[in-house]
Scaffold this motif. Structure first.
Motif, PDB file in Angstrom:
ATOM      1  N   PRO A   1     -15.528  -5.398   3.518  1.00  0.00           N
ATOM      2  CA  PRO A   1     -15.202  -5.460   2.026  1.00  0.00           C
ATOM      3  C   PRO A   1     -14.025  -5.685   1.271  1.00  0.00           C
ATOM      4  CG  PRO A   1     -16.983  -3.035   3.082  1.00  0.00           C
ATOM      5  CD  PRO A   1     -15.916  -4.242   3.966  1.00  0.00           C
ATOM      6  N   SER A   2     -14.275  -6.621   0.486  1.00  0.00           N
ATOM      7  CA  SER A   2     -13.494  -6.486  -0.429  1.00  0.00           C
ATOM      8  C   SER A   2     -13.743  -6.827  -1.688  1.00  0.00           C
ATOM      9  CB  SER A   2     -12.038  -7.563  -0.057  1.00  0.00           C
ATOM     10  OG  SER A   2     -12.621  -8.790  -0.327  1.00  0.00           O
ATOM     11  N   GLY A   3     -14.675  -7.048  -2.076  1.00  0.00           N
ATOM     12  CA  GLY A   3     -14.824  -6.938  -3.345  1.00  0.00           C
ATOM     13  C   GLY A   3     -16.825  -6.960  -3.548  1.00  0.00           C
ATOM     14  N   PRO A   4     -17.321  -7.662  -4.984  1.00  0.00           N
ATOM     15  CA  PRO A   4     -19.339  -8.003  -4.733  1.00  0.00           C
ATOM     16  C   PRO A   4     -19.427  -9.317  -4.047  1.00  0.00           C
ATOM     17  CG  PRO A   4     -18.109  -7.680  -6.798  1.00  0.00           C
ATOM     18  CD  PRO A   4     -16.435  -7.306  -6.481  1.00  0.00           C
ATOM     19  N   GLU A   5     -18.862 -10.313  -3.432  1.00  0.00           N
ATOM     20  CA  GLU A   5     -19.313 -11.560  -2.746  1.00  0.00           C
ATOM     21  C   GLU A   5     -18.220 -11.825  -1.991  1.00  0.00           C
ATOM     22  OE1 GLU A   5     -22.108 -13.778  -5.901  1.00  0.00           O
ATOM     23  OE2 GLU A   5     -19.671 -13.962  -6.855  1.00  0.00           O
ATOM     24  N   SER A   6     -17.218 -10.917  -1.842  1.00  0.00           N
ATOM     25  CA  SER A   6     -15.607 -11.470  -1.041  1.00  0.00           C
ATOM     26  C   SER A   6     -15.672 -10.237  -0.097  1.00  0.00           C
ATOM     27  CB  SER A   6     -14.325 -11.791  -1.756  1.00  0.00           C
ATOM     28  OG  SER A   6     -14.172 -10.498  -1.999  1.00  0.00           O
ATOM     29  N   ARG A   7     -14.686 -10.732   1.466  1.00  0.00           N
ATOM     30  CA  ARG A   7     -14.856 -10.026   2.786  1.00  0.00           C
ATOM     31  C   ARG A   7     -13.692 -10.849   3.420  1.00  0.00           C
ATOM     32  NH1 ARG A   7     -19.844  -9.607   6.554  1.00  0.00           N
ATOM     33  NH2 ARG A   7     -20.226 -11.192   5.895  1.00  0.00           N
TER      34      ARG A   7
ATOM     35  N   GLN B   1     -12.609  10.542  -2.817  1.00  0.00           N
ATOM     36  CA  GLN B   1     -11.556  10.338  -2.497  1.00  0.00           C
ATOM     37  C   GLN B   1     -10.902  10.254  -0.826  1.00  0.00           C
ATOM     38  OE1 GLN B   1      -8.186   9.531  -4.374  1.00  0.00           O
ATOM     39  NE2 GLN B   1     -10.421   8.995  -6.650  1.00  0.00           N
ATOM     40  N   VAL B   2     -12.028  10.586  -0.480  1.00  0.00           N
ATOM     41  CA  VAL B   2     -12.601  10.608   0.761  1.00  0.00           C
ATOM     42  C   VAL B   2     -12.269   8.739   0.855  1.00  0.00           C
ATOM     43  CG1 VAL B   2     -13.908  10.722   3.089  1.00  0.00           C
ATOM     44  CG2 VAL B   2     -12.884  12.885   1.655  1.00  0.00           C
ATOM     45  N   GLU B   3     -13.545   8.115   0.678  1.00  0.00           N
ATOM     46  CA  GLU B   3     -13.554   6.542   0.777  1.00  0.00           C
ATOM     47  C   GLU B   3     -12.350   5.860   0.474  1.00  0.00           C
ATOM     48  OE1 GLU B   3     -17.086   3.237  -1.203  1.00  0.00           O
ATOM     49  OE2 GLU B   3     -17.046   5.117  -1.320  1.00  0.00           O
ATOM     50  N   ARG B   4     -11.229   6.664  -0.584  1.00  0.00           N
ATOM     51  CA  ARG B   4     -10.451   5.679  -1.390  1.00  0.00           C
ATOM     52  C   ARG B   4      -9.527   6.254   0.367  1.00  0.00           C
ATOM     53  NH1 ARG B   4      -5.867   7.803  -4.376  1.00  0.00           N
ATOM     54  NH2 ARG B   4      -5.045   6.092  -4.876  1.00  0.00           N
TER      55      ARG B   4
ATOM     56  N   VAL C   1     -10.363   3.891   2.855  1.00  0.00           N
ATOM     57  CA  VAL C   1      -9.777   1.612   2.677  1.00  0.00           C
ATOM     58  C   VAL C   1      -8.142   2.058   2.994  1.00  0.00           C
ATOM     59  CG1 VAL C   1      -9.162   0.421  -0.209  1.00  0.00           C
ATOM     60  CG2 VAL C   1     -11.799   1.764   0.679  1.00  0.00           C
ATOM     61  N   TRP C   2      -7.158   2.752   2.138  1.00  0.00           N
ATOM     62  CA  TRP C   2      -6.005   2.781   2.573  1.00  0.00           C
ATOM     63  C   TRP C   2      -5.291   3.380   3.802  1.00  0.00           C
ATOM     64  CZ3 TRP C   2      -2.835   0.702  -0.522  1.00  0.00           C
ATOM     65  CH2 TRP C   2      -3.112   0.166  -2.163  1.00  0.00           C
ATOM     66  N   ASP C   3      -6.569   3.429   4.116  1.00  0.00           N
ATOM     67  CA  ASP C   3      -6.097   3.833   5.908  1.00  0.00           C
ATOM     68  C   ASP C   3      -5.666   2.843   6.117  1.00  0.00           C
ATOM     69  OD1 ASP C   3      -7.397   3.683   8.421  1.00  0.00           O
ATOM     70  OD2 ASP C   3      -6.863   6.155   8.722  1.00  0.00           O
TER      71      ASP C   3
ATOM     72  N   ALA D   1       0.919   1.134   0.594  1.00  0.00           N
ATOM     73  CA  ALA D   1      -0.278   1.859   1.435  1.00  0.00           C
ATOM     74  C   ALA D   1      -0.278   3.387   1.732  1.00  0.00           C
ATOM     75  CB  ALA D   1      -0.282   1.389   2.296  1.00  0.00           C
ATOM     76  N   VAL D   2       1.367   3.280   2.233  1.00  0.00           N
ATOM     77  CA  VAL D   2       1.607   5.131   2.864  1.00  0.00           C
ATOM     78  C   VAL D   2       1.567   6.104   1.270  1.00  0.00           C
ATOM     79  CG1 VAL D   2       3.408   6.679   2.888  1.00  0.00           C
ATOM     80  CG2 VAL D   2       2.716   4.267   4.976  1.00  0.00           C
ATOM     81  N   HIS D   3       2.326   5.804   0.325  1.00  0.00           N
ATOM     82  CA  HIS D   3       2.275   6.553  -0.301  1.00  0.00           C
ATOM     83  C   HIS D   3       0.623   6.086  -1.130  1.00  0.00           C
ATOM     84  CE1 HIS D   3       3.227   6.582  -5.170  1.00  0.00           C
ATOM     85  NE2 HIS D   3       3.273   7.402  -4.410  1.00  0.00           N
ATOM     86  N   GLN D   4      -0.109   5.814  -0.992  1.00  0.00           N
ATOM     87  CA  GLN D   4      -1.769   5.382  -2.177  1.00  0.00           C
ATOM     88  C   GLN D   4      -2.656   7.097  -1.104  1.00  0.00           C
ATOM     89  OE1 GLN D   4      -2.223   4.944  -4.353  1.00  0.00           O
ATOM     90  NE2 GLN D   4      -0.921   3.650  -5.564  1.00  0.00           N
ATOM     91  N   MET D   5      -1.907   6.595   0.534  1.00  0.00           N
ATOM     92  CA  MET D   5      -3.088   7.087   1.537  1.00  0.00           C
ATOM     93  C   MET D   5      -2.552   8.819   0.766  1.00  0.00           C
ATOM     94  SD  MET D   5      -3.382   6.794   5.111  1.00  0.00           S
ATOM     95  CE  MET D   5      -4.484   7.994   6.227  1.00  0.00           C
TER      96      MET D   5
END
Length: 506
Positions: free
Chosen positions: A80-86, A234-237, A240-242, A252-256
């Motif tokens: 999943p990457s958005g309401p109507e996109s993957r 935050q666990v879900e976030r 995603v960054w994983d 990505a490393v910073h955000q995770m």
């Protein structure tokens, strides 16, 4: 389309429609964006879908299949990457070690979801597909309209036999370029023609979702407690960054790492609510994970900082192989840190941490824990105030360490304030966190520059530029400290306002 190894990625934007068997095909004539349509040869598609026995992928709106037939035969992983996109990641048919072995590069993308649970066939779907290609101005392909006759069944994990066989017809409208401007507008106009022809919006997100039906567990109900809810988000976030870290995406490393540390801060601020103590295993594991990610993150920051600083200097001030030592050297350390991070993220230890976080998110506190006061702005602010007193009495390196402790306390206060709905305290805390984060980065940079000066001097290189950069970092650190008192005063006022408004004890 980005490529990594034998896999490729693209963004898929589509809509699905339910349609009765005798419904006539829609017409796209007269639409301003459409110049012509083209019927393509009929495709016969056979796909086997893979998931864990508990349907962990489907629960997270992820699908993984091995498809034969058609122009895109191969392994397809849809995220999943958005309401109507993957985002679809593809690998060739032969990329696994066998017909039912998931390619390693696709498995790694979803490893934080499936962990060490095996992937097995869960459904088989056969589709007879008639495709109409919709062309726009200058003959550009805009979208594919697919008229699908579907035959599907779940697969019994015990013996691999088909269960609950189904047949249906559906229409699918997919943009050729999922990142085109005004994608939603284009889908609306094309989709209206399908509705006019008698279709209705699909009651399922994918063919697999329709096949699995109630056998897929729903996502956990979001917690009502604000701190529990913030931890769940935050666990879900972090998951995603994983995936982004595994793809080596920028920042990505910073955000995770930020998500990991935010989870830990929230848990520490509300230990009683989660039934934890200061020495809880999960807190230690979160700290260790953040430390592992920190190696790559610090190197990435240094590489960007030095590249920008050197580019801003007049050419005559950049002497010797300073860029090779500072920028290229930091980038090499980033790659080393990334490999170390990925090793940790593929370990059973990491999977058990994720299991523990899942448990904390869904477990309701006991009656005794529920009666305890929740995490408060006031108690978190006291830690900022105490750290500030320590910093004002410290000097030299001890002062830098004390400022770093203020930053950590402000960060925890920010997360608690955000979770409990006080934007004023959260914003003031973020200002302090940012100031002292820049200060800490400058301190780290100064230490690193001194190390590189020693190495350059030993190699007989010109060290002038290192001195210029060191002075710049010193100025940054001093500027941050000079703004700190004002930022702390504004935070104190915000906390007082929260107390007067009755929110400090939320």
């Amino acid at each position: 389309m980005a490529k990594a190894g034998g896999s490729s990625r693209h963004v898929e934007v589509e809509r699905k429609f339910d349609v009765e068997g005798a419904t006539g095909l829609p017409s796209f004539a007269g639409l301003w964006a459409v110049t012509r349509t083209e019927r393509l040869p009929t495709q016969i598609l056979e796909a086997v879908y893979f998931d864990t026995a508990a349907h962990d992928l489907a629960t997270n709106r992820v699908t993984l299949r091995r498809r034969t037939g058609g122009p895109d035969a191969g392994w397809h992983l849809k995220l999943p990457s958005g309401p109507e996109s993957r985002t679809e990641v593809r690998s060739p048919l032969g990329s696994g070690t066998g017909a039912t072995d998931v390619p390693a590069e696709l498995l790694d993308v979803v490893l934080a979801i499936v962990r060490d649970r095996p992937l097995v066939p869960v459904a088989r779907i056969a589709t007879r597909r008639d495709v109409t290609m919709i062309h726009g101005i200058a003959g550009t392909a805009l979208a594919e309209f697919c008229d699908d006759q579907v035959s599907a069944a779940r697969i019994d994990p015990a013996d691999g036999s088909p269960v609950d066989e189904q047949r249906w017809r559906e229409w699918e409208l997919e943009l050729v370029d999922g990142e085109v401007d005004d994608a939603a507008v284009l889908l609306d106009r094309l989709g209206n023609r399908l509705l006019d022809a008698g279709a209705t919006p699909a009651g399922h997100g994918s063919k697999l979702a329709r096949v699995l039906g109630d056998s897929t567990p729903g996502r956990p109900t979001p917690p009502t407690d604000p701190v529990h809810r913030a931890v769940a988000e935050q666990v879900e976030r972090m998951l995603v960054w994983d995936r982004a870290v595994r793809a080596d995406s920028h920042d990505a490393v910073h955000q995770m790492r930020v998500a990991t540390r935010q989870i830990r801060s929230l848990l520490q601020a509300a230990e009683d609510q989660f039934g934890l103590t200061d020495d809880a295993w999960v807190l230690g594991e979160l700290r260790e994970l953040a430390a592992v990610l920190g190696t790559a993150r610090d190197a990435e920051v240094l590489a960007e900082k030095y590249a920008v600083a050197l580019d801003a200097l007049a050419p005559e001030l950049v002497r010797g192989p300073v860029r090779e030592r500072l920028v290229d050297g930091a980038r090499r350390r980033y790659q080393t840190g990334l490999r170390r991070s990925l090793t940790a993220m593929r370990s059973a230890r990491y999977f058990r941490l994720l299991d523990a976080l899942d448990g904390l998110v869904v477990t309701q506190p006991s009656a005794a824990e529920a009666d305890r006061p929740p995490a408060s702005i006031a108690s978190s602010y006291r830690k900022v105030r105490n750290a500030t007193k320590t910093a004002r009495a410290a000097e030299g390196a001890a002062h830098d360490d004390a400022l770093h402790r203020i930053r950590k306390a402000a960060k925890r206060l920010r997360y608690v304030a955000a979770a409990t709905g006080d934007a004023g305290v959260a914003n003031r805390s973020k200002t302090i966190q940012t100031l002292l984060g820049d200060h800490q980065d400058s301190v780290v940079s100064q230490v690193h520059l001194m190390q590189q000066v020693d190495a350059a001097h030993a190699a007989g290189e010109d060290t002038f530029t290192y001195g210029v950069l060191y002075q710049q970092q010193t100025a940054v650190a001093e500027h941050c400290v000079a703004q700190l008192d004002v930022a702390l005063s504004e935070l104190r006022r915000s906390v007082r306002q929260a107390r007067r408004g009755g929110r400090a004890g939320l």
